[in-house]
Design a protein around this motif. Structure first.
Motif, PDB file in Angstrom:
ATOM      1  N   ARG A 132      -5.716  22.793-193.076  1.00  0.00           N
ATOM      2  CA  ARG A 132      -6.629  21.872-193.726  1.00  0.00           C
ATOM      3  C   ARG A 132      -7.875  21.690-192.884  1.00  0.00           C
ATOM      4  O   ARG A 132      -8.982  21.669-193.381  1.00  0.00           O
ATOM      5  CB  ARG A 132      -5.964  20.514-193.962  1.00  0.00           C
ATOM      6  CG  ARG A 132      -6.834  19.524-194.712  1.00  0.00           C
ATOM      7  CD  ARG A 132      -6.177  18.163-194.836  1.00  0.00           C
ATOM      8  NE  ARG A 132      -6.084  17.461-193.577  1.00  0.00           N
ATOM      9  CZ  ARG A 132      -7.079  16.771-193.018  1.00  0.00           C
ATOM     10  NH1 ARG A 132      -8.248  16.692-193.602  1.00  0.00           N
ATOM     11  NH2 ARG A 132      -6.910  16.152-191.880  1.00  0.00           N
ATOM     12  N   ARG A 133      -7.680  21.595-191.543  1.00  0.00           N
ATOM     13  CA  ARG A 133      -8.831  21.399-190.656  1.00  0.00           C
ATOM     14  C   ARG A 133      -8.635  22.105-189.318  1.00  0.00           C
ATOM     15  O   ARG A 133      -9.025  23.231-189.149  1.00  0.00           O
ATOM     16  CB  ARG A 133      -9.076  19.905-190.417  1.00  0.00           C
ATOM     17  CG  ARG A 133      -9.650  19.199-191.618  1.00  0.00           C
ATOM     18  CD  ARG A 133      -9.975  17.754-191.311  1.00  0.00           C
ATOM     19  NE  ARG A 133     -11.013  17.583-190.328  1.00  0.00           N
ATOM     20  CZ  ARG A 133     -12.283  17.371-190.592  1.00  0.00           C
ATOM     21  NH1 ARG A 133     -12.680  17.325-191.833  1.00  0.00           N
ATOM     22  NH2 ARG A 133     -13.151  17.173-189.636  1.00  0.00           N
ATOM     23  N   ALA A 134      -8.012  21.451-188.375  1.00  0.00           N
ATOM     24  CA  ALA A 134      -8.008  21.932-186.985  1.00  0.00           C
ATOM     25  C   ALA A 134      -6.694  22.622-186.611  1.00  0.00           C
ATOM     26  O   ALA A 134      -5.688  22.504-187.299  1.00  0.00           O
ATOM     27  CB  ALA A 134      -8.243  20.757-186.040  1.00  0.00           C
ATOM     28  N   GLY A 135      -6.737  23.333-185.483  1.00  0.00           N
ATOM     29  CA  GLY A 135      -5.544  23.930-184.909  1.00  0.00           C
ATOM     30  C   GLY A 135      -5.373  25.400-185.184  1.00  0.00           C
ATOM     31  O   GLY A 135      -4.407  26.002-184.719  1.00  0.00           O
ATOM     32  N   THR A 136      -6.288  26.013-185.909  1.00  0.00           N
ATOM     33  CA  THR A 136      -6.096  27.416-186.274  1.00  0.00           C
ATOM     34  C   THR A 136      -6.173  28.351-185.080  1.00  0.00           C
ATOM     35  O   THR A 136      -5.314  29.214-184.916  1.00  0.00           O
ATOM     36  CB  THR A 136      -7.119  27.849-187.336  1.00  0.00           C
ATOM     37  OG1 THR A 136      -8.432  27.487-186.881  1.00  0.00           O
ATOM     38  CG2 THR A 136      -6.833  27.188-188.674  1.00  0.00           C
ATOM     39  N   THR A 137      -7.185  28.206-184.240  1.00  0.00           N
ATOM     40  CA  THR A 137      -7.314  29.149-183.123  1.00  0.00           C
ATOM     41  C   THR A 137      -6.180  28.967-182.118  1.00  0.00           C
ATOM     42  O   THR A 137      -5.671  29.950-181.570  1.00  0.00           O
ATOM     43  CB  THR A 137      -8.686  29.041-182.430  1.00  0.00           C
ATOM     44  OG1 THR A 137      -8.901  27.702-181.995  1.00  0.00           O
ATOM     45  CG2 THR A 137      -9.796  29.474-183.370  1.00  0.00           C
ATOM     46  N   ALA A 138      -5.768  27.731-181.888  1.00  0.00           N
ATOM     47  CA  ALA A 138      -4.632  27.499-180.987  1.00  0.00           C
ATOM     48  C   ALA A 138      -3.359  28.098-181.585  1.00  0.00           C
ATOM     49  O   ALA A 138      -2.532  28.665-180.863  1.00  0.00           O
ATOM     50  CB  ALA A 138      -4.450  26.005-180.737  1.00  0.00           C
ATOM     51  N   SER A 139      -3.198  28.014-182.886  1.00  0.00           N
ATOM     52  CA  SER A 139      -2.014  28.584-183.544  1.00  0.00           C
ATOM     53  C   SER A 139      -2.012  30.101-183.456  1.00  0.00           C
ATOM     54  O   SER A 139      -0.968  30.714-183.190  1.00  0.00           O
ATOM     55  CB  SER A 139      -1.962  28.134-185.003  1.00  0.00           C
ATOM     56  OG  SER A 139      -1.768  26.739-185.074  1.00  0.00           O
ATOM     57  N   LEU A 140      -3.166  30.724-183.678  1.00  0.00           N
ATOM     58  CA  LEU A 140      -3.248  32.177-183.528  1.00  0.00           C
ATOM     59  C   LEU A 140      -2.865  32.596-182.111  1.00  0.00           C
ATOM     60  O   LEU A 140      -2.126  33.563-181.916  1.00  0.00           O
ATOM     61  CB  LEU A 140      -4.659  32.672-183.856  1.00  0.00           C
ATOM     62  CG  LEU A 140      -5.052  32.635-185.329  1.00  0.00           C
ATOM     63  CD1 LEU A 140      -6.537  32.933-185.490  1.00  0.00           C
ATOM     64  CD2 LEU A 140      -4.217  33.590-186.152  1.00  0.00           C
ATOM     65  N   ASP A 141      -3.348  31.847-181.140  1.00  0.00           N
ATOM     66  CA  ASP A 141      -3.056  32.155-179.740  1.00  0.00           C
ATOM     67  C   ASP A 141      -1.549  32.101-179.466  1.00  0.00           C
ATOM     68  O   ASP A 141      -0.991  33.012-178.844  1.00  0.00           O
ATOM     69  CB  ASP A 141      -3.798  31.171-178.830  1.00  0.00           C
ATOM     70  CG  ASP A 141      -3.542  31.436-177.364  1.00  0.00           C
ATOM     71  OD1 ASP A 141      -3.814  32.562-176.906  1.00  0.00           O
ATOM     72  OD2 ASP A 141      -3.070  30.508-176.679  1.00  0.00           O
ATOM     73  N   VAL A 142      -0.882  31.077-179.937  1.00  0.00           N
ATOM     74  CA  VAL A 142       0.557  30.928-179.697  1.00  0.00           C
ATOM     75  C   VAL A 142       1.339  32.079-180.330  1.00  0.00           C
ATOM     76  O   VAL A 142       2.219  32.673-179.701  1.00  0.00           O
ATOM     77  CB  VAL A 142       1.058  29.569-180.248  1.00  0.00           C
ATOM     78  CG1 VAL A 142       2.569  29.503-180.259  1.00  0.00           C
ATOM     79  CG2 VAL A 142       0.473  28.424-179.458  1.00  0.00           C
ATOM     80  N   ILE A 143       1.003  32.403-181.565  1.00  0.00           N
ATOM     81  CA  ILE A 143       1.719  33.478-182.264  1.00  0.00           C
ATOM     82  C   ILE A 143       1.468  34.812-181.575  1.00  0.00           C
ATOM     83  O   ILE A 143       2.389  35.603-181.344  1.00  0.00           O
ATOM     84  CB  ILE A 143       1.294  33.533-183.743  1.00  0.00           C
ATOM     85  CG1 ILE A 143       1.714  32.246-184.475  1.00  0.00           C
ATOM     86  CG2 ILE A 143       1.889  34.758-184.432  1.00  0.00           C
ATOM     87  CD1 ILE A 143       1.102  32.088-185.853  1.00  0.00           C
ATOM     88  N   GLN A 144       0.216  35.082-181.202  1.00  0.00           N
ATOM     89  CA  GLN A 144      -0.146  36.381-180.629  1.00  0.00           C
ATOM     90  C   GLN A 144       0.436  36.621-179.245  1.00  0.00           C
ATOM     91  O   GLN A 144       0.549  37.773-178.813  1.00  0.00           O
ATOM     92  CB  GLN A 144      -1.673  36.539-180.603  1.00  0.00           C
ATOM     93  CG  GLN A 144      -2.233  36.715-181.981  1.00  0.00           C
ATOM     94  CD  GLN A 144      -3.732  36.819-182.037  1.00  0.00           C
ATOM     95  OE1 GLN A 144      -4.251  37.258-183.047  1.00  0.00           O
ATOM     96  NE2 GLN A 144      -4.444  36.433-181.002  1.00  0.00           N
ATOM     97  N   LYS A 145       0.852  35.585-178.553  1.00  0.00           N
ATOM     98  CA  LYS A 145       1.483  35.788-177.245  1.00  0.00           C
ATOM     99  C   LYS A 145       2.768  36.617-177.377  1.00  0.00           C
ATOM    100  O   LYS A 145       3.100  37.398-176.490  1.00  0.00           O
ATOM    101  CB  LYS A 145       1.750  34.448-176.571  1.00  0.00           C
ATOM    102  CG  LYS A 145       0.478  33.853-175.977  1.00  0.00           C
ATOM    103  CD  LYS A 145       0.754  32.573-175.240  1.00  0.00           C
ATOM    104  CE  LYS A 145      -0.416  32.135-174.414  1.00  0.00           C
ATOM    105  NZ  LYS A 145      -1.518  31.539-175.092  1.00  0.00           N
ATOM    106  N   HIS A 146       3.472  36.467-178.477  1.00  0.00           N
ATOM    107  CA  HIS A 146       4.657  37.300-178.711  1.00  0.00           C
ATOM    108  C   HIS A 146       4.258  38.775-178.777  1.00  0.00           C
ATOM    109  O   HIS A 146       4.970  39.641-178.286  1.00  0.00           O
ATOM    110  CB  HIS A 146       5.344  36.909-180.025  1.00  0.00           C
ATOM    111  CG  HIS A 146       6.003  35.580-179.983  1.00  0.00           C
ATOM    112  ND1 HIS A 146       5.329  34.402-180.206  1.00  0.00           N
ATOM    113  CD2 HIS A 146       7.284  35.230-179.758  1.00  0.00           C
ATOM    114  CE1 HIS A 146       6.168  33.388-180.110  1.00  0.00           C
ATOM    115  NE2 HIS A 146       7.374  33.861-179.844  1.00  0.00           N
ATOM    116  N   PHE A 147       3.113  39.055-179.385  1.00  0.00           N
ATOM    117  CA  PHE A 147       2.684  40.438-179.583  1.00  0.00           C
ATOM    118  C   PHE A 147       2.364  41.128-178.260  1.00  0.00           C
ATOM    119  O   PHE A 147       2.743  42.277-178.056  1.00  0.00           O
ATOM    120  CB  PHE A 147       1.457  40.501-180.487  1.00  0.00           C
ATOM    121  CG  PHE A 147       1.585  39.782-181.807  1.00  0.00           C
ATOM    122  CD1 PHE A 147       2.814  39.532-182.390  1.00  0.00           C
ATOM    123  CD2 PHE A 147       0.446  39.361-182.463  1.00  0.00           C
ATOM    124  CE1 PHE A 147       2.917  38.882-183.606  1.00  0.00           C
ATOM    125  CE2 PHE A 147       0.537  38.709-183.684  1.00  0.00           C
ATOM    126  CZ  PHE A 147       1.767  38.461-184.257  1.00  0.00           C
TER     127      PHE A 147
END
Length: 164
Positions: free
Chosen positions: A78-93
């Motif tokens: 809806r608003r905030a947290g997208t870049t932090a969320s991408l970062d968390v998910i991509q650490k697995h990669f």
């Protein structure tokens, strides 16, 4: 849904000790897949806890199922947290040696409901470009395989100990 307990069972068997949900079934499918897209809504400025729990267990139990396969993370908020969320998910990669597929901006769309996402023209454009980039990279990898080009095995014998 269970969180990883760090019990080590999966390191010996390649399967998560919790066999009552989808994780081990998904690992079997992951071994056959050519690439991946992991997506999550953003809640309280971070990805879904369920997604992270599943990813923790899958990548711990079967990191080899993901190695050298292209992947992308996509999020919606809806608003905030997208870049932090991408970062968390991509650490697995990165831990699993996966090439991360990018687009023309961060892989996100905005809107609290599907009909509102349709108004995020830049976000939708980013998703289309991501799909094209994923398709291109998968074709490049297949062409390399056809030519006998394979990834080098990773070095894994050294581990830093901060308790010396």
């Amino acid at each position: 849904m269970w969180d990883c307990t760090g019990c080590g069972h999966c390191q010996k068997t390649g399967r998560c000790i919790f066999d009552q949900d989808m994780v081990n079934d998904w690992l079997e499918k992951a071994r056959e897949a050519d690439g991946f897209v992991f997506g999550s809504p953003v809640y309280f400025a971070h990805p879904s806890g369920h997604l992270l729990s599943v990813m923790d267990r899958m990548f711990m139990a079967g990191g080899d199922a993901f190695a050298h396969k292209p992947t992308a993370a996509v999020v919606t908020a809806r608003r905030a947290g997208t870049t932090a969320s991408l970062d968390v998910i991509q650490k697995h990669f990165t831990d699993a040696q996966m090439p991360i597929v990018s687009s023309t901006y961060w892989n996100m769309v905005f809107g609290p409901a599907p009909e509102q996402l349709e108004r995020d023209q830049e976000g939708l454009q980013t998703m289309r470009n991501l799909g094209r980039n994923m398709s291109w990279l998968l074709r490049c990898i297949q062409t390399g395989r056809d030519q006998g080009i394979t990834p080098h095995p990773a070095e894994t014998r050294h581990w830093t100990s901060f308790h010396q």
